[in-house]
Scaffold this active site. Structure first.
Site, PDB file in Angstrom:
ATOM      1  N   CYS A  37       0.817  -1.221   0.000  1.00 52.72           N
ATOM      2  CA  CYS A  37       0.000   0.000   0.000  1.00 52.72           C
ATOM      3  C   CYS A  37       0.848   1.268   0.000  1.00 52.72           C
ATOM      4  CB  CYS A  37      -0.927  -0.009   1.218  1.00 52.72           C
ATOM      5  SG  CYS A  37      -1.944   1.486   1.346  1.00 52.72           S
ATOM      6  N   ARG A  79      -0.157   4.599   3.004  1.00 53.61           N
ATOM      7  CA  ARG A  79      -0.044   4.326   4.437  1.00 53.61           C
ATOM      8  C   ARG A  79       0.179   5.536   5.337  1.00 53.61           C
ATOM      9  NH1 ARG A  79       4.325  -0.242   4.682  1.00 53.61           N
ATOM     10  NH2 ARG A  79       4.670   0.125   2.464  1.00 53.61           N
ATOM     11  N   TRP A 127      -9.157   5.310  -0.247  1.00 57.00           N
ATOM     12  CA  TRP A 127      -9.761   5.886  -1.459  1.00 57.00           C
ATOM     13  C   TRP A 127      -8.879   5.477  -2.620  1.00 57.00           C
ATOM     14  CZ3 TRP A 127      -8.383   9.170   2.729  1.00 57.00           C
ATOM     15  CH2 TRP A 127      -7.067   9.664   2.668  1.00 57.00           C
ATOM     16  N   GLU A 184      -5.267   2.959 -10.403  1.00 56.75           N
ATOM     17  CA  GLU A 184      -5.919   1.662 -10.139  1.00 56.75           C
ATOM     18  C   GLU A 184      -7.083   1.467 -11.100  1.00 56.75           C
ATOM     19  OE1 GLU A 184      -6.318   2.568  -5.632  1.00 56.75           O
ATOM     20  OE2 GLU A 184      -6.173   0.401  -5.799  1.00 56.75           O
TER      21      GLU A 184
HETATM   22  N1  ARG Z   1      -6.858  -2.010  -6.950  1.00 61.69           N
HETATM   23  C1  ARG Z   1      -8.178  -2.297  -6.442  1.00 61.69           C
HETATM   24  C2  ARG Z   1      -9.220  -1.800  -7.419  1.00 61.69           C
HETATM   25  O1  ARG Z   1      -8.888  -1.210  -8.400  1.00 61.69           O
HETATM   26  C3  ARG Z   1      -8.409  -1.676  -5.088  1.00 61.69           C
HETATM   27  C4  ARG Z   1      -7.391  -2.005  -4.019  1.00 61.69           C
HETATM   28  C5  ARG Z   1      -7.423  -1.080  -2.832  1.00 61.69           C
HETATM   29  N2  ARG Z   1      -7.146   0.283  -3.249  1.00 61.69           N
HETATM   30  C6  ARG Z   1      -7.156   1.356  -2.432  1.00 61.69           C
HETATM   31  N3  ARG Z   1      -6.894   2.520  -2.955  1.00 61.69           N
HETATM   32  N4  ARG Z   1      -7.395   1.258  -1.153  1.00 61.69           N
HETATM   33  O2  ARG Z   1     -10.405  -1.948  -7.235  1.00 61.69           O
END
Ligand code: ARG
Length: 352
Positions: A62, A65, A228, A233
């Site tokens: 992560c 953090r 968030w 991602e």
């Molecule tokens: N990578 C995952 C997604 O695209 C989420 C993982 C957690 N990500 C976060 N920013 N807490 O759905």
């Protein structure tokens, strides 16, 4: 009966708690005597809260953090029927969503009696069809499970899956999440209007619900948590991966980027504009999101703060480097030890 290793992990945890919470030697002695008398270690809500926050701090994959100590912890160990669990999950979703001003939270259920089948509380279904998958290919197997339970989908590329809850290894039950509790963002580009024609959207809150929270020698198999999104991602993985929504060719086409040759870097150009669109859309909608440059900077602050506390930051480099422009962040240029500290969040085998 407490086994030797569990006992050891419990003691290690209580020592860590004592140090960081500045408790006395007398406190520790008394707490251990209490636990021995009970014959079982049941953490207090305060201990669990500390443990869940430190588990985030120890999450090597992560980048976010810096905010570990602000994690909101909901102790729901008393929820022991499916409907109570469902209601606790709705409370989590509402608290975390907060009309777009996202709040990191975790809901901790009974360690062994509750199981959530979903990968994330909010996630889009995926349907295998003769001409490929409709929706999110990542969800195909779980979607099958939901359909077999009798769930009736709309059949779009963005159907929010129901919550599937199991108590005491019994028959799993599904619950539809009320639409008004699901915040989503329509994707548009600040300059290229054609991007909106793709009719893309994504949900606001990523709430991982299939990992076990390991704390003080106890595994909590249902402990959904959220932060968030970092834009990449969604823009560089969920939308872009060939095994996910695989949108780069369509993005390139609406932007009229020539795809005849790799050396036009059409994938890279499409990727950048798609990620600009994701960040822009969340911002416009007033939904928390972070770009990868800011996230890397925040991670650097985290490293500095941890250094001041004489703690070594552990990390998984392959996950911490963002999937776009990795070398523009400091993370790319420094090694980081991938040592696994506890408490932490771990993968566990799927219940289906
Ligand atoms: N990578 C995952 C997604 O695209 C989420 C993982 C957690 N990500 C976060 N920013 N807490 O759905």
């Amino acid at each position: 009966m407490i086994t030797i290793t569990k006992q050891q992990e419990m003691l290690e945890f209580l020592h860590l708690y004592k140090t960081e919470k500045q408790q006395s030697d007398a406190w520790l002695t008394k707490r251990i005597a209490q636990i021995e008398l009970m014959g079982e270690y049941i953490p207090t809500t305060e201990e669990l809260t500390f443990g869940a926050r430190v588990a985030w701090r120890n999450s090597n994959k992560c980048i976010g953090r810096l905010f570990w100590s602000s994690l909101q912890v909901f102790d729901e160990r008393e929820a022991l029927d499916a409907h109570s669990v469902f209601e606790a999950l709705l409370r989590h979703i509402r608290f975390a969503t907060n009309e777009g001003r996202l709040r990191p939270a975790i809901t901790i259920f009974h360690p062994t009696r509750v199981r959530i089948f979903n990968h994330q509380l909010l996630r889009y279904a995926g349907y295998e069809t003769a001409d490929g998958v409709i929706g999110d290919p990542h969800s195909v197997e779980f979607t099958e499970v939901c359909l077999n339970l009798g769930w009736q989908p709309a059949g779009t590329a963005f159907d929010i899956l129901p919550l599937v809850i199991q108590i005491d290894n019994g028959a799993p039950v599904f619950y539809e999440i009320p639409a008004e509790d699901v915040l989503e963002v329509d994707i548009a580009h600040p300059e290229h209007e054609e991007i909106a024609d793709l009719q893309l959207k994504w949900y606001a809150v990523p709430i991982i619900s299939d990992m076990r929270f390991n704390c003080a020698g106890i595994d909590f198999q249902a402990a959904p948590f959220n932060g968030w999104y970092m834009g990449t991602e969604i823009g560089a993985r969920n939308f872009a991966d060939e095994k996910r929504y695989n949108l780069l060719p369509r993005v390139a086409d609406v932007l009229k980027i020539n795809r005849d040759s790799n050396l036009s870097l059409w994938k890279d150009r499409a990727l950048v504009e798609l990620n600009v669109a994701v960040l822009h859309s969340f911002k416009e909608a007033g939904v928390s999101i972070v770009d990868h440059h800011t996230a890397a900077h925040q991670f650097k602050l985290f490293q500095e703060l941890e250094g001041k506390e004489d703690r070594n930051v552990t990390g998984n480099w392959t996950w911490l480097v963002p999937p776009m422009s990795p070398a523009t962040t400091h993370i790319f240029h420094q090694p980081i030890p991938n040592l696994i500290l506890k408490p932490n969040y771990f993968y566990q085998s799927r219940p289906y």
